[in-house]
Design a protein around this motif. Sequence first.
Motif, PDB file in Angstrom:
ATOM      1  N   UNK A  10       0.933  -1.238  -0.265  1.00 52.44           N
ATOM      2  CA  UNK A  10       0.015   0.086  -0.141  1.00 52.44           C
ATOM      3  C   UNK A  10       0.822   1.233  -0.014  1.00 52.44           C
ATOM      4  N   UNK A  11       2.192   1.047   0.415  1.00 45.59           N
ATOM      5  CA  UNK A  11       3.010   2.194   0.301  1.00 45.59           C
ATOM      6  C   UNK A  11       3.934   2.414  -0.782  1.00 45.59           C
ATOM      7  N   UNK A  12       3.640   1.321  -1.857  1.00 44.87           N
ATOM      8  CA  UNK A  12       4.875   1.014  -2.788  1.00 44.87           C
ATOM      9  C   UNK A  12       3.991   1.395  -4.185  1.00 44.87           C
ATOM     10  N   UNK A  13       5.215   1.609  -5.056  1.00 43.86           N
ATOM     11  CA  UNK A  13       5.017   1.883  -6.677  1.00 43.86           C
ATOM     12  C   UNK A  13       5.543   0.704  -7.231  1.00 43.86           C
ATOM     13  N   UNK A  14       4.544   0.010  -8.055  1.00 41.03           N
ATOM     14  CA  UNK A  14       4.879  -1.213  -8.765  1.00 41.03           C
ATOM     15  C   UNK A  14       4.773  -1.161 -10.376  1.00 41.03           C
ATOM     16  N   UNK A  28      -2.498  -5.531 -12.383  1.00 43.62           N
ATOM     17  CA  UNK A  28      -2.600  -4.129 -12.074  1.00 43.62           C
ATOM     18  C   UNK A  28      -3.909  -3.897 -11.085  1.00 43.62           C
ATOM     19  N   UNK A  29      -4.941  -4.659 -11.596  1.00 43.85           N
ATOM     20  CA  UNK A  29      -6.225  -4.562 -10.576  1.00 43.85           C
ATOM     21  C   UNK A  29      -6.134  -4.730  -9.216  1.00 43.85           C
ATOM     22  N   UNK A  30      -5.450  -6.038  -8.981  1.00 45.21           N
ATOM     23  CA  UNK A  30      -4.958  -6.324  -7.672  1.00 45.21           C
ATOM     24  C   UNK A  30      -4.227  -5.525  -6.997  1.00 45.21           C
ATOM     25  N   UNK A  31      -3.252  -5.007  -7.622  1.00 45.78           N
ATOM     26  CA  UNK A  31      -2.330  -4.066  -6.731  1.00 45.78           C
ATOM     27  C   UNK A  31      -3.101  -2.770  -6.464  1.00 45.78           C
ATOM     28  N   UNK A  32      -3.803  -2.235  -7.491  1.00 50.70           N
ATOM     29  CA  UNK A  32      -4.599  -0.964  -7.082  1.00 50.70           C
ATOM     30  C   UNK A  32      -5.614  -1.365  -5.707  1.00 50.70           C
ATOM     31  N   UNK A  33      -6.316  -2.699  -5.925  1.00 51.29           N
ATOM     32  CA  UNK A  33      -7.046  -2.970  -4.550  1.00 51.29           C
ATOM     33  C   UNK A  33      -6.139  -2.890  -3.365  1.00 51.29           C
ATOM     34  N   UNK A  34      -5.108  -3.337  -3.412  1.00 47.60           N
ATOM     35  CA  UNK A  34      -4.085  -3.195  -2.268  1.00 47.60           C
ATOM     36  C   UNK A  34      -3.673  -1.812  -2.156  1.00 47.60           C
ATOM     37  N   UNK A  35      -4.042  -0.884  -2.681  1.00 46.65           N
ATOM     38  CA  UNK A  35      -3.620   0.654  -2.553  1.00 46.65           C
ATOM     39  C   UNK A  35      -2.427   1.024  -3.052  1.00 46.65           C
ATOM     40  N   UNK A  36      -1.650  -0.036  -3.892  1.00 42.31           N
ATOM     41  CA  UNK A  36      -0.349   0.487  -4.242  1.00 42.31           C
ATOM     42  C   UNK A  36      -0.452   1.442  -5.594  1.00 42.31           C
ATOM     43  N   UNK A  37       0.527   2.089  -5.785  1.00 46.17           N
ATOM     44  CA  UNK A  37       0.707   3.127  -6.983  1.00 46.17           C
ATOM     45  C   UNK A  37       1.151   2.068  -8.229  1.00 46.17           C
ATOM     46  N   UNK A  38       0.435   2.215  -9.314  1.00 47.00           N
ATOM     47  CA  UNK A  38       0.750   1.113 -10.207  1.00 47.00           C
ATOM     48  C   UNK A  38       1.048   2.020 -11.632  1.00 47.00           C
ATOM     49  N   UNK A  39       2.277   1.515 -12.243  1.00 47.88           N
ATOM     50  CA  UNK A  39       2.668   1.942 -13.581  1.00 47.88           C
ATOM     51  C   UNK A  39       2.516   0.685 -14.441  1.00 47.88           C
ATOM     52  N   UNK A  40       1.747   1.052 -15.878  1.00 44.77           N
ATOM     53  CA  UNK A  40       1.775  -0.028 -16.712  1.00 44.77           C
ATOM     54  C   UNK A  40       2.539   0.422 -17.847  1.00 44.77           C
ATOM     55  N   UNK A  52      -7.950  -2.385 -19.390  1.00 41.43           N
ATOM     56  CA  UNK A  52      -7.789  -1.596 -18.265  1.00 41.43           C
ATOM     57  C   UNK A  52      -8.734  -0.409 -18.169  1.00 41.43           C
ATOM     58  N   UNK A  53     -10.007  -0.802 -18.583  1.00 42.52           N
ATOM     59  CA  UNK A  53     -11.146   0.097 -18.539  1.00 42.52           C
ATOM     60  C   UNK A  53     -11.579   0.532 -17.056  1.00 42.52           C
ATOM     61  N   UNK A  54     -11.608  -0.728 -16.271  1.00 40.60           N
ATOM     62  CA  UNK A  54     -12.028  -0.473 -14.775  1.00 40.60           C
ATOM     63  C   UNK A  54     -11.047   0.620 -14.041  1.00 40.60           C
ATOM     64  N   UNK A  55      -9.750   0.304 -14.483  1.00 36.99           N
ATOM     65  CA  UNK A  55      -8.607   1.164 -13.711  1.00 36.99           C
ATOM     66  C   UNK A  55      -8.130   2.413 -14.298  1.00 36.99           C
ATOM     67  N   UNK A  56      -8.494   2.605 -15.558  1.00 37.30           N
ATOM     68  CA  UNK A  56      -7.771   3.669 -16.338  1.00 37.30           C
ATOM     69  C   UNK A  56      -7.868   5.104 -15.586  1.00 37.30           C
ATOM     70  N   UNK A  57      -9.047   5.172 -14.882  1.00 40.95           N
ATOM     71  CA  UNK A  57      -9.287   6.419 -14.383  1.00 40.95           C
ATOM     72  C   UNK A  57      -8.791   6.646 -12.996  1.00 40.95           C
ATOM     73  N   UNK A  58      -8.336   5.606 -12.196  1.00 43.23           N
ATOM     74  CA  UNK A  58      -7.806   5.555 -10.984  1.00 43.23           C
ATOM     75  C   UNK A  58      -6.499   6.410 -10.692  1.00 43.23           C
ATOM     76  N   UNK A  59      -6.745   7.363  -9.850  1.00 45.45           N
ATOM     77  CA  UNK A  59      -5.591   8.313  -9.788  1.00 45.45           C
ATOM     78  C   UNK A  59      -4.320   7.808  -9.388  1.00 45.45           C
ATOM     79  N   UNK A  60      -4.376   6.453  -8.762  1.00 40.81           N
ATOM     80  CA  UNK A  60      -3.045   5.814  -8.500  1.00 40.81           C
ATOM     81  C   UNK A  60      -2.401   4.763  -9.726  1.00 40.81           C
ATOM     82  N   UNK A  61      -3.101   5.141 -10.932  1.00 39.60           N
ATOM     83  CA  UNK A  61      -2.663   4.276 -12.040  1.00 39.60           C
ATOM     84  C   UNK A  61      -2.070   5.212 -13.295  1.00 39.60           C
ATOM     85  N   UNK A  62      -0.967   4.936 -13.620  1.00 40.98           N
ATOM     86  CA  UNK A  62      -0.274   5.536 -14.821  1.00 40.98           C
ATOM     87  C   UNK A  62      -0.235   4.742 -16.144  1.00 40.98           C
TER      88      UNK A  62
END
Length: 335
Positions: A10-14, A28-40, A52-62
């Motif tokens: 939750x305090x990591x960037x993956x 990616x979805x699971x990591x965001x559920x765990x509150x990680x920051x995710x770069x794809x 990526x449609x379910x996560x594309x607008x998540x502010x922790x996703x790039x």
Amino acid sequence: MNSKQFELLSSSKVLVTGGAGFIGSNLCETLLDLNAEVVCLDNFATGKRENLSAIHDNSKFTLIEGDIRNLDACKRAVAGVDYVLHQAALGSVPRSINDPITSNEVNISGFLNMLVASRDAGVKRFVYAASSSTYGDSEALPKVEDKIGKPLSPYAITKYVNELYADIFHTTYGLDTIGLRYFNVFGRKQDPHGAYAAVIPKFVIQFMKHESPVINGDGTYSRDFTYIDNVIQMNLLALTTGNQEALNQVYNTAVGDRTNLKQLTQLLKKYLSEYDPEIANVEVEHGPNRAGDIPHSLASVDKAKELLGYEPQYKIEAGLKEAVEWYWENLLVNK
Ligand SMILES: NC(=O)c1ccc[n+]([C@@H]2O[C@H](COP(=O)([O-])OP(=O)(O)OC[C@H]3O[C@@H](n4cnc5c(N)ncnc54)[C@H](O)[C@@H]3O)[C@@H](O)[C@H]2O)c1
């Protein structure tokens, strides 16, 4: 599964390379559920935007659109990242037989670029998708990690070379790596279309259209079919394990059971005919065996259990039920 252990994410960037693909997008979805920051990082060679449609607008996703064959793109993607889950590759044995040069460029040169970029950025751990194809022509069952045979395809060579490079990057530069030898993964979002589709989604869609799936060979060939949630668990364990002995190793990522193609089609018919009873009457056809295929594959998952604390949560039946439900709900339009 030790979910407490996953809290550190939750305090990591993956960085997930190949994050628009089947396995990558689920990660990616699971990591965001765990509150990680995710770069794809993905070039959409086989991945899809809809994954990526379910996560594309998540502010922790790039999303970084780029190619792992380009070292600068890899460097941009790993900047400021704690961990890498390297999934990007061209999968499929037949694809590599038809075009070994591109498979080699993506799967070996691209992998090397990602290792160099990860080393230079000081990432804490590099976890990568290896493959059961590394067992090659070895007939020993179950497959144990330290007994491999001769590769049977260009794809298998590329995945084995990945393991060799990862090992050298640990011994030479001190980069911590873990390789996960995936065994026939299946589940939600796996692409059922195209010449190189995997057997489960391909057969599901054919049954849904009342078309006869063609089994290569007599149906006795067997595989350790592994549901996506087991693969996600292995990736999370590999990222977060505190066991130093578990690092710089490769692990079978499987269930430890095998199912032959005849049994597989029977299970698919059974589960799909709950949605459409006519599917029970669709016959299966048989064709020749395929180049590069081995008769049987079955993993020992003892090493993963012992060193990573892995406990597969899904046997094939439970996984197929969920996968069939997903395809039924999401691909009805294609019928
Ligand atoms: N699915 C399986 O059963 C299985 C078995 C063994 C190993 N693997 C490995 O697992 C990983 C993920 O496989 P998958 O089944 O999700 O396949 P996939 O094709 O759905 O995903 C691969 C992703 O990598 C991306 N990609 C390909 N070339 C790229 C490049 N040059 N630059 C950036 N991105 C690129 C694709 O666009 C795609 O999004 C691969 O490394 C594959 O070899 C999969």
